[in-house]
Design a protein around this motif. Sequence first.
Motif, mmCIF file in Angstrom:
data_model
loop_
_atom_site.group_PDB
_atom_site.id
_atom_site.type_symbol
_atom_site.label_atom_id
_atom_site.label_comp_id
_atom_site.label_asym_id
_atom_site.label_seq_id
_atom_site.Cartn_x
_atom_site.Cartn_y
_atom_site.Cartn_z
ATOM 1 N N VAL A 134 4.071 0.848 10.060
ATOM 2 C CA VAL A 134 3.453 1.541 8.771
ATOM 3 C C VAL A 134 4.096 1.758 7.417
ATOM 4 C CG1 VAL A 134 2.759 4.475 7.989
ATOM 5 C CG2 VAL A 134 2.168 3.264 10.880
ATOM 6 N N SER B 121 -9.587 -3.826 3.732
ATOM 7 C CA SER B 121 -7.614 -2.529 4.015
ATOM 8 C C SER B 121 -6.903 -3.391 3.724
ATOM 9 C CB SER B 121 -8.077 -1.316 4.740
ATOM 10 O OG SER B 121 -6.994 -1.692 5.700
ATOM 11 N N VAL C 228 3.854 -1.262 5.718
ATOM 12 C CA VAL C 228 2.131 -0.654 4.642
ATOM 13 C C VAL C 228 2.296 -0.242 3.264
ATOM 14 C CG1 VAL C 228 0.012 -0.525 4.811
ATOM 15 C CG2 VAL C 228 0.880 -1.501 6.774
ATOM 16 N N ARG D 10 5.766 0.479 15.432
ATOM 17 C CA ARG D 10 3.872 0.699 14.831
ATOM 18 C C ARG D 10 4.441 1.308 13.945
ATOM 19 N NH1 ARG D 10 -0.941 0.783 18.290
ATOM 20 N NH2 ARG D 10 -1.052 -0.707 20.056
ATOM 21 N N THR E 77 -12.327 0.187 11.235
ATOM 22 C CA THR E 77 -11.527 -0.947 11.887
ATOM 23 C C THR E 77 -10.012 0.661 12.185
ATOM 24 O OG1 THR E 77 -11.964 -2.429 10.376
ATOM 25 C CG2 THR E 77 -8.860 -2.356 11.300
ATOM 26 N N VAL F 12 -10.602 5.692 9.325
ATOM 27 C CA VAL F 12 -10.577 4.716 9.722
ATOM 28 C C VAL F 12 -10.747 3.771 8.589
ATOM 29 C CG1 VAL F 12 -11.343 4.666 12.507
ATOM 30 C CG2 VAL F 12 -12.505 4.474 10.786
ATOM 31 N N GLU F 13 -10.650 2.944 8.443
ATOM 32 C CA GLU F 13 -10.827 1.410 7.486
ATOM 33 C C GLU F 13 -12.251 1.104 7.770
ATOM 34 O OE1 GLU F 13 -8.054 1.033 4.753
ATOM 35 O OE2 GLU F 13 -7.491 2.271 6.448
ATOM 36 N N ARG G 281 -6.003 1.988 12.324
ATOM 37 C CA ARG G 281 -5.833 1.142 12.088
ATOM 38 C C ARG G 281 -4.853 1.287 13.613
ATOM 39 N NH1 ARG G 281 -6.818 4.058 8.153
ATOM 40 N NH2 ARG G 281 -5.972 6.757 8.761
ATOM 41 N N GLY H 107 0.328 -6.577 4.838
ATOM 42 C CA GLY H 107 -1.346 -7.318 4.598
ATOM 43 C C GLY H 107 -1.622 -7.806 3.807
ATOM 44 N N TRP I 194 -4.817 -2.692 6.539
ATOM 45 C CA TRP I 194 -4.846 -3.366 8.453
ATOM 46 C C TRP I 194 -5.569 -3.980 9.131
ATOM 47 C CZ3 TRP I 194 -0.849 -0.536 10.391
ATOM 48 C CH2 TRP I 194 -0.363 0.239 9.509
ATOM 49 N N SER I 195 -6.997 -4.326 7.966
ATOM 50 C CA SER I 195 -7.938 -5.470 8.432
ATOM 51 C C SER I 195 -7.301 -6.278 9.372
ATOM 52 C CB SER I 195 -8.915 -5.515 7.197
ATOM 53 O OG SER I 195 -8.773 -6.208 6.628
ATOM 54 N N SER J 32 -2.492 -6.047 13.530
ATOM 55 C CA SER J 32 -1.570 -5.682 14.458
ATOM 56 C C SER J 32 -0.558 -5.522 15.152
ATOM 57 C CB SER J 32 -3.031 -6.325 15.278
ATOM 58 O OG SER J 32 -2.494 -7.776 16.010
#
Length: 375
Positions: free
Chosen positions: A323, A297, A326, A319, A241, A292-293, A243, A332, A299-300, A303
């Motif tokens: 960040v 996470s 998170v 974005r 995944t 990546v994840e 981010r 998340g 981030w999963s 988007s």
Amino acid sequence: MPADHRPDGARQRTAVTAPSTARTVPDACPGAWRRHDAADGALARFRPVGGAVGADELRALSRAAAGGGSPLELTSRGSLQVRGLTVDAADVLAEELRALSSGPASLLDAQGRDLPCSVVASPGAGRLDDAAAALADALRGRTDVPGRLLVALDDGTGDVAGLDADVTVVDGALTLAGTPTGRTGDPADLALAALEAFLEVRDGAWRVAEVGADRVLGALRACEHFSVPEHREVLTWPEATPRLGEIDTATAAVLADLADAGAALRVTPWRTVVLRDLADPDAALARLDGLVETGPSPWSTLSACVGAPRCARSHTDVRGDLVRAVAAGRAGGLLPAHWVGCSRACGTPAGPVAVVEGTPGGTYRTIVRAGRVTP
């Protein structure tokens, strides 16, 4: 794969009648040769055949993305896009991908033709690789197919069945814009027949829902001669995944090296990369660790649109804000959330989603809704 992509997350929709005012212009979805002019330059989009991307193709895309000053991006329709290009750089990239064509699943074929619309397929076991390639071969070069159309070929796992695709074939059964039709057959033949039926009645429409599933079904020719494929065991493979769906040059290099070593890479509509046929999955994930994840996470489920400064319409640096959220533990969770910089909500994924929308004042408001698939 996220739980919201499973069969119990799929939504049924009733047939939608045609809009009162027919569309009079073609859609403006970008492709390999037709680009979108964004604030940071030309944006080119490449539609993988069922998610397939080769090592050399990935390297070419990554180099072009780095030259444009942005990471390579995954989209909610399983596409790859490169931002910040000059016209010349975009042409060079398309020509390089044409020269790399190695078969029906290439991003561009030997004539330089890309797919006119997105064709996604269940990425895990490869049951539908041949069907996706056959459908792509029949569609390349078509100028009558709207770029907004989405075709989903599902092997029975339900992973792409809930994408609100215009044409979905699940284990040989056809669904049109969320409406089951009772038609069964070979996935590629059935999907192509459904597309041809839509083109007969679309009258300028971009999506099947705009004309209604019943009208498309009425134009669909009899499919009794199609054979339904036998059900086979579906395997699962590791999934990476990136981010926010951003593949930087270091990640692209590792993924390309894994593909050189025999891995089959499949990008997905949930902005991940499935790695099939790995000789040593643990070693592969170890190489990707930190880039990546590769496990649970925050981030999963997150988007975002590209935001400012790369999009002139965005009210904020989406974005960057995400960040920071998170890192502070404020973003998340179980419900997918899509952060956007304006009310257009570009890139909103299908299914239930919290849309976190930037406002002109620099704050955000949250709207929980059933999402839609947009570029």
